[in-house]
Write an enzyme that holds these catalytic residues in place. Structure first.
Site, PDB file in Angstrom:
ATOM      1  N   CYS A 242       0.856  -1.209   0.000  1.00  0.00           N
ATOM      2  CA  CYS A 242       0.000   0.000   0.000  1.00  0.00           C
ATOM      3  C   CYS A 242       0.880   1.243   0.000  1.00  0.00           C
ATOM      4  N   LEU A 243       1.960   1.186   0.800  1.00  0.00           N
ATOM      5  CA  LEU A 243       2.843   2.362   0.892  1.00  0.00           C
ATOM      6  C   LEU A 243       3.466   2.669  -0.467  1.00  0.00           C
ATOM      7  N   GLU A 367       5.224   8.191   5.466  1.00  0.00           N
ATOM      8  CA  GLU A 367       5.418   7.290   4.304  1.00  0.00           C
ATOM      9  C   GLU A 367       6.890   6.940   4.129  1.00  0.00           C
ATOM     10  N   GLY A 368       7.617   6.846   5.234  1.00  0.00           N
ATOM     11  CA  GLY A 368       9.049   6.562   5.205  1.00  0.00           C
ATOM     12  C   GLY A 368       9.819   7.870   5.254  1.00  0.00           C
ATOM     13  N   THR A 369      10.662   8.016   6.293  1.00  0.00           N
ATOM     14  CA  THR A 369      11.444   9.253   6.424  1.00  0.00           C
ATOM     15  C   THR A 369      12.474   9.323   5.296  1.00  0.00           C
ATOM     16  N   PHE A 387      19.574  -1.343   7.551  1.00  0.00           N
ATOM     17  CA  PHE A 387      18.568  -0.989   8.570  1.00  0.00           C
ATOM     18  C   PHE A 387      18.891  -1.663   9.884  1.00  0.00           C
TER      19      PHE A 387
HETATM   20  P1  TGC Z   1      11.868  -6.018   4.065  1.00  0.00           P
HETATM   21  O1  TGC Z   1      12.578  -7.254   4.498  1.00  0.00           O
HETATM   22  O2  TGC Z   1      12.579  -5.034   3.195  1.00  0.00           O
HETATM   23  O3  TGC Z   1      10.499  -6.396   3.339  1.00  0.00           O
HETATM   24  C1  TGC Z   1       9.538  -7.269   3.894  1.00  0.00           C
HETATM   25  C2  TGC Z   1       8.633  -7.768   2.776  1.00  0.00           C
HETATM   26  O4  TGC Z   1       7.984  -6.653   2.132  1.00  0.00           O
HETATM   27  C3  TGC Z   1       8.389  -6.562   0.728  1.00  0.00           C
HETATM   28  N1  TGC Z   1       8.604  -5.143   0.452  1.00  0.00           N
HETATM   29  C4  TGC Z   1       7.764  -4.388  -0.261  1.00  0.00           C
HETATM   30  N2  TGC Z   1       6.632  -4.688  -0.902  1.00  0.00           N
HETATM   31  C5  TGC Z   1       5.991  -3.684  -1.542  1.00  0.00           C
HETATM   32  N3  TGC Z   1       6.433  -2.417  -1.545  1.00  0.00           N
HETATM   33  C6  TGC Z   1       7.561  -2.078  -0.878  1.00  0.00           C
HETATM   34  N4  TGC Z   1       7.966  -0.802  -0.856  1.00  0.00           N
HETATM   35  C7  TGC Z   1       8.294  -3.079  -0.215  1.00  0.00           C
HETATM   36  N5  TGC Z   1       9.431  -3.085   0.523  1.00  0.00           N
HETATM   37  C8  TGC Z   1       9.605  -4.352   0.918  1.00  0.00           C
HETATM   38  C9  TGC Z   1       9.662  -7.362   0.637  1.00  0.00           C
HETATM   39  O5  TGC Z   1       9.850  -7.863  -0.654  1.00  0.00           O
HETATM   40  C10 TGC Z   1       9.400  -8.454   1.647  1.00  0.00           C
HETATM   41  O6  TGC Z   1       8.484  -9.384   1.048  1.00  0.00           O
HETATM   42  P2  TGC Z   1       8.596 -10.964   1.357  1.00  0.00           P
HETATM   43  O7  TGC Z   1       7.601 -11.585   0.439  1.00  0.00           O
HETATM   44  O8  TGC Z   1      10.022 -11.335   1.067  1.00  0.00           O
HETATM   45  O9  TGC Z   1       8.264 -11.114   2.814  1.00  0.00           O
HETATM   46  O10 TGC Z   1      11.389  -5.289   5.364  1.00  0.00           O
HETATM   47  P3  TGC Z   1      12.183  -4.503   6.454  1.00  0.00           P
HETATM   48  O11 TGC Z   1      11.640  -4.894   7.791  1.00  0.00           O
HETATM   49  O12 TGC Z   1      13.680  -4.636   6.224  1.00  0.00           O
HETATM   50  O13 TGC Z   1      11.719  -3.007   6.206  1.00  0.00           O
HETATM   51  C11 TGC Z   1      12.292  -2.199   5.337  1.00  0.00           C
HETATM   52  C12 TGC Z   1      11.799  -0.746   5.503  1.00  0.00           C
HETATM   53  C13 TGC Z   1      12.572  -0.023   6.593  1.00  0.00           C
HETATM   54  C14 TGC Z   1      12.103  -0.095   4.163  1.00  0.00           C
HETATM   55  C15 TGC Z   1      10.303  -0.675   5.820  1.00  0.00           C
HETATM   56  O14 TGC Z   1      10.044  -1.150   7.090  1.00  0.00           O
HETATM   57  C16 TGC Z   1       9.772   0.720   5.690  1.00  0.00           C
HETATM   58  O15 TGC Z   1       9.421   1.153   4.593  1.00  0.00           O
HETATM   59  N6  TGC Z   1       9.671   1.511   6.818  1.00  0.00           N
HETATM   60  C17 TGC Z   1       9.014   2.818   6.811  1.00  0.00           C
HETATM   61  C18 TGC Z   1       7.606   2.666   7.302  1.00  0.00           C
HETATM   62  C19 TGC Z   1       6.658   3.650   6.680  1.00  0.00           C
HETATM   63  O16 TGC Z   1       6.873   4.172   5.626  1.00  0.00           O
HETATM   64  N7  TGC Z   1       5.543   3.867   7.339  1.00  0.00           N
HETATM   65  C20 TGC Z   1       4.503   4.691   6.775  1.00  0.00           C
HETATM   66  C21 TGC Z   1       3.225   4.570   7.560  1.00  0.00           C
HETATM   67  S1  TGC Z   1       1.791   5.114   6.691  1.00  0.00           S
HETATM   68  C22 TGC Z   1       1.945   6.759   6.573  1.00  0.00           C
HETATM   69  O17 TGC Z   1       2.902   7.364   6.908  1.00  0.00           O
HETATM   70  C23 TGC Z   1       0.787   7.447   5.950  1.00  0.00           C
HETATM   71  S2  TGC Z   1       0.893   9.163   5.826  1.00  0.00           S
HETATM   72  C24 TGC Z   1      -0.251   9.364   4.584  1.00  0.00           C
HETATM   73  C25 TGC Z   1      -0.718  10.705   4.359  1.00  0.00           C
HETATM   74  O18 TGC Z   1      -1.238  11.390   5.267  1.00  0.00           O
HETATM   75  O19 TGC Z   1      -0.643  11.124   3.169  1.00  0.00           O
HETATM   76  P1  FAD Z   2      11.062   6.938  14.079  1.00  0.00           P
HETATM   77  O1  FAD Z   2      10.869   5.700  13.309  1.00  0.00           O
HETATM   78  O2  FAD Z   2      11.188   6.831  15.553  1.00  0.00           O
HETATM   79  O3  FAD Z   2      12.349   7.686  13.489  1.00  0.00           O
HETATM   80  C1  FAD Z   2      12.983   8.763  14.202  1.00  0.00           C
HETATM   81  C2  FAD Z   2      14.215   9.222  13.427  1.00  0.00           C
HETATM   82  O4  FAD Z   2      15.147   8.142  13.305  1.00  0.00           O
HETATM   83  C3  FAD Z   2      13.891   9.662  11.996  1.00  0.00           C
HETATM   84  O5  FAD Z   2      14.659  10.796  11.679  1.00  0.00           O
HETATM   85  C4  FAD Z   2      14.363   8.476  11.149  1.00  0.00           C
HETATM   86  O6  FAD Z   2      14.753   8.844   9.835  1.00  0.00           O
HETATM   87  C5  FAD Z   2      15.564   8.010  11.960  1.00  0.00           C
HETATM   88  N1  FAD Z   2      15.910   6.608  11.691  1.00  0.00           N
HETATM   89  C6  FAD Z   2      15.095   5.529  11.756  1.00  0.00           C
HETATM   90  N2  FAD Z   2      15.769   4.410  11.447  1.00  0.00           N
HETATM   91  C7  FAD Z   2      17.042   4.780  11.190  1.00  0.00           C
HETATM   92  C8  FAD Z   2      18.231   4.090  10.806  1.00  0.00           C
HETATM   93  N3  FAD Z   2      18.239   2.765  10.608  1.00  0.00           N
HETATM   94  N4  FAD Z   2      19.370   4.803  10.621  1.00  0.00           N
HETATM   95  C9  FAD Z   2      19.361   6.160  10.811  1.00  0.00           C
HETATM   96  N5  FAD Z   2      18.273   6.871  11.162  1.00  0.00           N
HETATM   97  C10 FAD Z   2      17.139   6.185  11.346  1.00  0.00           C
HETATM   98  N6  FAD Z   2       1.364   6.405   9.905  1.00  0.00           N
HETATM   99  C11 FAD Z   2       0.363   5.549   9.580  1.00  0.00           C
HETATM  100  O7  FAD Z   2       0.472   4.337   9.782  1.00  0.00           O
HETATM  101  N7  FAD Z   2      -0.786   6.022   9.016  1.00  0.00           N
HETATM  102  C12 FAD Z   2      -0.992   7.331   8.770  1.00  0.00           C
HETATM  103  O8  FAD Z   2      -2.048   7.701   8.241  1.00  0.00           O
HETATM  104  C13 FAD Z   2       0.034   8.250   9.118  1.00  0.00           C
HETATM  105  N8  FAD Z   2      -0.163   9.584   8.955  1.00  0.00           N
HETATM  106  C14 FAD Z   2       0.773  10.467   9.431  1.00  0.00           C
HETATM  107  C15 FAD Z   2       0.481  11.833   9.425  1.00  0.00           C
HETATM  108  C16 FAD Z   2       1.394  12.735   9.964  1.00  0.00           C
HETATM  109  C17 FAD Z   2       1.052  14.193  10.003  1.00  0.00           C
HETATM  110  C18 FAD Z   2       2.627  12.275  10.483  1.00  0.00           C
HETATM  111  C19 FAD Z   2       3.642  13.236  11.036  1.00  0.00           C
HETATM  112  C20 FAD Z   2       2.906  10.931  10.486  1.00  0.00           C
HETATM  113  C21 FAD Z   2       1.982  10.005   9.984  1.00  0.00           C
HETATM  114  N9  FAD Z   2       2.203   8.625  10.055  1.00  0.00           N
HETATM  115  C22 FAD Z   2       1.220   7.748   9.706  1.00  0.00           C
HETATM  116  C23 FAD Z   2       3.391   8.114  10.727  1.00  0.00           C
HETATM  117  C24 FAD Z   2       4.661   8.189   9.891  1.00  0.00           C
HETATM  118  O9  FAD Z   2       4.666   7.229   8.890  1.00  0.00           O
HETATM  119  C25 FAD Z   2       5.848   8.030  10.849  1.00  0.00           C
HETATM  120  O10 FAD Z   2       5.934   9.226  11.599  1.00  0.00           O
HETATM  121  C26 FAD Z   2       7.144   7.740  10.130  1.00  0.00           C
HETATM  122  O11 FAD Z   2       7.111   6.487   9.497  1.00  0.00           O
HETATM  123  C27 FAD Z   2       8.348   7.775  11.096  1.00  0.00           C
HETATM  124  O12 FAD Z   2       8.100   7.023  12.239  1.00  0.00           O
HETATM  125  P2  FAD Z   2       8.347   7.681  13.693  1.00  0.00           P
HETATM  126  O13 FAD Z   2       7.634   8.981  13.719  1.00  0.00           O
HETATM  127  O14 FAD Z   2       7.982   6.694  14.722  1.00  0.00           O
HETATM  128  O15 FAD Z   2       9.895   7.989  13.740  1.00  0.00           O
END
Ligand code: TGC
Ligand code: FAD
Length: 387
Positions: A242-243, A367-369, A387
């Site tokens: 989804c991301l 959506e990932g820093t 990571f």
């Molecule tokens: P990793 O071992 O890399 O992957 C696990 C499984 O996932 C697959 N995969 C992906 N699939 C689709 N899209 C991607 N981008 C994918 N990246 C990895 C991968 O192939 C594997 O599959 P399988 O079948 O082998 O199991 O996982 P990891 O634990 O090492 O994580 C890597 C990392 C750090 C990149 C990941 O955890 C990550 O992206 N972290 C950031 C989390 C994040 O972005 N959170 C966002 C929350 S939602 C949000 O912020 C909404 S804001 C929306 C708004 O208001 O607009």
């Molecule tokens: P952390 O993961 O604690 O990271 C803190 C700092 O450490 C960051 O600077 C990061 O880059 C750094 N860091 C992390 N890992 C490493 C590493 N390995 N090496 C070096 N530096 C590292 N999430 C949802 O699920 N759904 C939503 O709808 C959603 N909406 C959001 C809306 C807003 C306005 C905001 C602010 C956030 C939202 N989020 C949502 C959450 C967002 O995805 C997280 O804030 C983001 O993924 C970072 O997680 P965290 O805030 O816990 O920071």
């Protein structure tokens, strides 16, 4: 012939007729409906919910999903242009559409049962059912694999316990897509508002995305039937898939924010007379404006090519990471610089750059820093997981 300052490379000529029409329609909506009210909504810390019916009527919710579910069936480039034009207004409006489309409707479509698709998607496309996406948890969002929220099977039901943090649309939402750890790995659940034990609590005092609702979600023995589980995915690849969709849209959105800032400072510096001439007549200012246009142009080309790869079925998550990183960085730097060029006037929401700069603090984090996306690209280049 004078070039368009917001499209120096005539990228519009690379769009199809349909893509141009969609861009124009959303641009008109932003100019007429969003820009006149958004500064005040941001000041008040209010999501302008009154815009939702028109956003829905224009087909902007789940726009890439098929028409048989009440959606517009548009291509990926069109979705990108929608995000760009909405974020030219405000990141909060684009966030609303991203979450509804990529993070809620997409998983129901991609991982849901046919019954779930028919139950939710048409109402979501009409804006009658609002969704939110719960992945991030209070102890650390960058590492969702270390999830504490869990769901336990109990007969034909699931019982969910845990908490999610920073959830866009949380208090607006009628349904939450909740990712929880189970004995068989991470799974997704559709939790409806009003389910006993499920509470959303709005996060106040935000200095960013003030025209957007952000909440914590709390689950205390929330019992739901197995029919509310997304049956067709298990593991972290579910939420990460989804991301990838949402991050793709976010590569386009900040282009719009940066364009709004550039337009504002070009107009301002032509009118502002300092030392007996327009501010824009200074080389130091023109270099800054030119550099903004250069960075916007590169970001436009990056997102358009990414969109063409997506529409051809060839887009890779690492490519999305590079563009999300580049375009958010481009936009936040431009917004901050535009704020500076406006001088004292730049600190009020009468001018858009400070609002965009503050919003982009969230966009570069969620959506990932930036660091997460840099490490994804580094992993691709080296084959080493840092990571
Ligand atoms: P990793 O071992 O890399 O992957 C696990 C499984 O996932 C697959 N995969 C992906 N699939 C689709 N899209 C991607 N981008 C994918 N990246 C990895 C991968 O192939 C594997 O599959 P399988 O079948 O082998 O199991 O996982 P990891 O634990 O090492 O994580 C890597 C990392 C750090 C990149 C990941 O955890 C990550 O992206 N972290 C950031 C989390 C994040 O972005 N959170 C966002 C929350 S939602 C949000 O912020 C909404 S804001 C929306 C708004 O208001 O607009
Ligand atoms: P952390 O993961 O604690 O990271 C803190 C700092 O450490 C960051 O600077 C990061 O880059 C750094 N860091 C992390 N890992 C490493 C590493 N390995 N090496 C070096 N530096 C590292 N999430 C949802 O699920 N759904 C939503 O709808 C959603 N909406 C959001 C809306 C807003 C306005 C905001 C602010 C956030 C939202 N989020 C949502 C959450 C967002 O995805 C997280 O804030 C983001 O993924 C970072 O997680 P965290 O805030 O816990 O920071």
């Amino acid at each position: 012939m004078a070039l368009n300052p917001n499209d120096l490379y005539d990228i519009r000529s690379l769009l199809s007729e349909e893509e141009r029409m969609i861009q124009d329609a959303v641009a008109r909506f932003t100019d007429e409906k969003v820009i006149p009210i958004i500064g005040e909504a941001f000041d008040q810390g209010r999501f302008p919910k009154e815009l939702v019916p028109e956003i829905a009527a224009m087909g902007l919710l789940g726009s890439s999903l098929p028409e048989e579910y009440g959606c517009a069936g548009l291509n990926g480039v069109s979705y990108g242009l929608i995000c760009q034009e909405l974020e030219r207004g405000d990141s909060g409006i684009r966030s609303f559409v991203s979450v509804q489309s990529s993070l809620c409707m997409y998983p129901i479509y991609a991982y849901g049962s046919e019954e779930q698709r028919r139950k939710y998607l048409p109402g979501m496309a009409r804006g009658e059912i609002i969704g939110c996406f719960g992945l991030t948890e209070p102890h650390g969002g960058s590492d969702p694999a270390n999830m504490k929220t869990h769901a336990k099977k109990d007969g034909g039901d699931w019982v969910i316990n845990g908490a999610k943090m920073w959830i866009t649309n949380g208090n607006l939402a009628d349904i939450a897509i909740v990712w929880a750890m189970t004995d068989e790995g991470i799974q997704g659940f559709i939790v409806e508002k009003g389910t006993p034990g499920f509470v959303a609590q709005e996060i106040k005092h935000k200095m960013s995305l003030r025209a957007s609702v952000t909440s914590g979600l709390f689950f205390d023995n929330v019992r739901i039937p197995d029919s509310q589980r997304l049956p067709n995915v298990k593991g972290l690849k579910g939420p990460l898939g989804c991301l990838t969709q949402a991050r793709y849209g976010i590569t386009w959105g900040p282009i719009g924010a940066a364009q709004a800032c550039l337009t504002e400072v070009v107009n301002y510096t032509k009118d502002r007379i300092l030392f007996g001439r327009p501010l824009a007549a200074n080389q130091a200012i023109q270099v800054k404006l030119a550099d903004m246009a250069r960075r916007i142009t590169l970001a436009q080309l990056l997102s358009l090519q990414l969109g063409r790869l997506k529409d051809a079925g060839n887009m890779q998550p690492t490519q999305v990471s590079l563009a999300k990183w580049n375009n958010c960085r481009m936009a936040i730097d431009i917004a901050r610089e535009a704020r500076d060029i406006l001088g004292g006037a730049g600190i009020t929401t009468e001018y858009c750059p400070i609002r965009h700069a503050l919003n982009l603090e969230s966009v570069i984090t969620y959506e990932g820093t930036e660091t997460v996306h840099q490490l994804v690209v580094g992993r691709e280049l080296t084959g080493i997981n840092a990571f």
